[in-house]
Design a protein around this motif. Structure first.
Motif, short mmCIF file in Angstrom:
data_model
loop_
_atom_site.label_atom_id
_atom_site.label_comp_id
_atom_site.label_asym_id
_atom_site.label_seq_id
_atom_site.Cartn_x
_atom_site.Cartn_y
_atom_site.Cartn_z
N ALA A 34 0.83 -1.21 0.00
CA ALA A 34 0.00 0.00 0.00
C ALA A 34 0.87 1.26 0.00
CB ALA A 34 -0.92 0.01 1.21
N HIS A 35 0.35 2.31 -0.60
CA HIS A 35 1.01 3.62 -0.66
C HIS A 35 0.37 4.51 0.40
CE1 HIS A 35 3.29 2.87 -4.36
NE2 HIS A 35 2.28 2.07 -4.63
N LEU A 36 1.09 4.70 1.51
CA LEU A 36 0.58 5.49 2.63
C LEU A 36 1.50 6.67 2.92
CD1 LEU A 36 -0.32 2.35 4.70
CD2 LEU A 36 -1.98 4.12 4.15
N GLU A 37 2.21 7.14 1.90
CA GLU A 37 3.12 8.26 2.08
C GLU A 37 2.35 9.47 2.60
OE1 GLU A 37 2.88 6.52 -0.81
OE2 GLU A 37 4.86 6.09 -1.61
N ASN A 38 2.90 10.10 3.65
CA ASN A 38 2.32 11.31 4.24
C ASN A 38 0.90 11.13 4.76
OD1 ASN A 38 4.67 12.97 3.69
ND2 ASN A 38 4.05 12.80 1.55
N ALA A 39 0.47 9.89 4.98
CA ALA A 39 -0.85 9.64 5.55
C ALA A 39 -0.82 9.93 7.05
CB ALA A 39 -1.26 8.18 5.32
N ASN A 40 -1.96 10.31 7.59
CA ASN A 40 -2.08 10.55 9.03
C ASN A 40 -2.76 9.34 9.66
OD1 ASN A 40 -2.52 11.37 11.64
ND2 ASN A 40 -3.35 13.37 11.09
N LEU A 41 -1.97 8.54 10.36
CA LEU A 41 -2.46 7.34 11.05
C LEU A 41 -2.28 7.49 12.56
CD1 LEU A 41 -0.79 4.99 8.49
CD2 LEU A 41 -3.21 4.86 9.03
N GLY A 42 -2.21 8.73 13.02
CA GLY A 42 -2.02 8.99 14.44
C GLY A 42 -3.13 8.35 15.27
N GLY A 43 -2.74 7.57 16.29
CA GLY A 43 -3.72 6.94 17.17
C GLY A 43 -4.51 5.81 16.53
N ALA A 44 -4.15 5.40 15.34
CA ALA A 44 -4.88 4.33 14.64
C ALA A 44 -4.56 2.97 15.25
CB ALA A 44 -4.54 4.32 13.15
N GLY A 58 7.18 9.50 5.54
CA GLY A 58 6.59 10.75 6.03
C GLY A 58 5.23 10.59 6.70
N ALA A 59 4.80 9.35 6.94
CA ALA A 59 3.50 9.13 7.58
C ALA A 59 3.53 9.56 9.04
CB ALA A 59 3.11 7.66 7.48
N LYS A 60 2.38 9.97 9.54
CA LYS A 60 2.23 10.36 10.94
C LYS A 60 1.61 9.17 11.67
CE LYS A 60 1.69 15.18 9.77
NZ LYS A 60 0.97 15.63 8.59
N LEU A 61 2.44 8.48 12.46
CA LEU A 61 2.00 7.28 13.17
C LEU A 61 2.01 7.45 14.68
CD1 LEU A 61 4.04 4.82 10.95
CD2 LEU A 61 1.57 4.73 11.21
N GLU A 62 2.19 8.67 15.17
CA GLU A 62 2.32 8.86 16.60
C GLU A 62 1.12 8.29 17.36
OE1 GLU A 62 0.62 12.65 14.92
OE2 GLU A 62 2.38 11.50 14.44
N GLY A 63 1.46 7.48 18.40
CA GLY A 63 0.43 6.89 19.24
C GLY A 63 -0.32 5.71 18.62
N ALA A 64 0.11 5.26 17.44
CA ALA A 64 -0.57 4.14 16.77
C ALA A 64 -0.22 2.81 17.43
CB ALA A 64 -0.21 4.11 15.29
N ASN A 65 -1.15 1.88 17.36
CA ASN A 65 -0.93 0.53 17.89
C ASN A 65 -0.59 -0.40 16.73
OD1 ASN A 65 -0.87 -1.89 19.27
ND2 ASN A 65 -3.09 -2.05 19.44
N LEU A 66 0.67 -0.84 16.68
CA LEU A 66 1.13 -1.76 15.63
C LEU A 66 1.53 -3.10 16.23
CD1 LEU A 66 2.81 1.21 14.14
CD2 LEU A 66 1.84 -0.41 12.54
N GLU A 67 0.92 -3.45 17.35
CA GLU A 67 1.25 -4.71 18.01
C GLU A 67 0.98 -5.88 17.08
OE1 GLU A 67 0.07 -7.30 21.98
OE2 GLU A 67 -0.37 -5.16 21.94
N GLY A 68 1.99 -6.72 16.89
CA GLY A 68 1.86 -7.90 16.05
C GLY A 68 1.75 -7.63 14.56
N GLU A 82 6.66 8.42 17.11
CA GLU A 82 6.62 8.74 18.53
C GLU A 82 5.46 8.02 19.23
OE1 GLU A 82 6.01 12.66 21.31
OE2 GLU A 82 6.81 12.92 19.30
N GLY A 83 5.81 7.28 20.28
CA GLY A 83 4.79 6.65 21.12
C GLY A 83 4.05 5.47 20.50
#
Length: 96
Positions: A34-44, A58-68, A82-83
């Motif tokens: 998938a192309h997620l360049e510069n996407a905002n996934l904060g808290g997702a 350049g994606a915004k992933l701050e606070g996202a849950n990527l467990e597993g 971050e976070g």
């Protein structure tokens, strides 16, 4: 798409560049290539999501849950990590 419920969605090769997915639930979704360049996934919630070879530059992933999550070969250069929760995530061959 902020706060969208995309549990187990099949989004392989999807062009989501710049998408606003803040707080979205993408648990178990398939985002291979998938192309997620510069996407905002904060808290997702991306728990168990397959992001193999995805483009997250350049994606915004701050606070996202990527467990597993599977991030094998993903490009995270310039992404805000971050976070984020990476417990049990596959980080083989990622680009940062």
């Amino acid at each position: 798409l902020e706060g969208a419920n995309l549990i187990y969605a099949h989004l392989e090769n999807a062009n989501l560049e710049g998408a606003k997915l803040e707080g979205a639930n993408l648990e178990g979704a398939s985002l291979i290539y998938a192309h997620l360049e510069n996407a905002n996934l904060g808290g997702a919630n991306l728990e168990g999501t397959d992001l193999e070879e995805s483009k997250l530059r350049g994606a915004k992933l701050e606070g996202a849950n990527l467990e597993g999550a599977n991030l094998r070969g993903a490009n995270l250069r310039g992404a805000n990590l971050e976070g984020i929760n990476l417990k049990g995530a596959n980080l083989n061959s990622i680009i940062v």
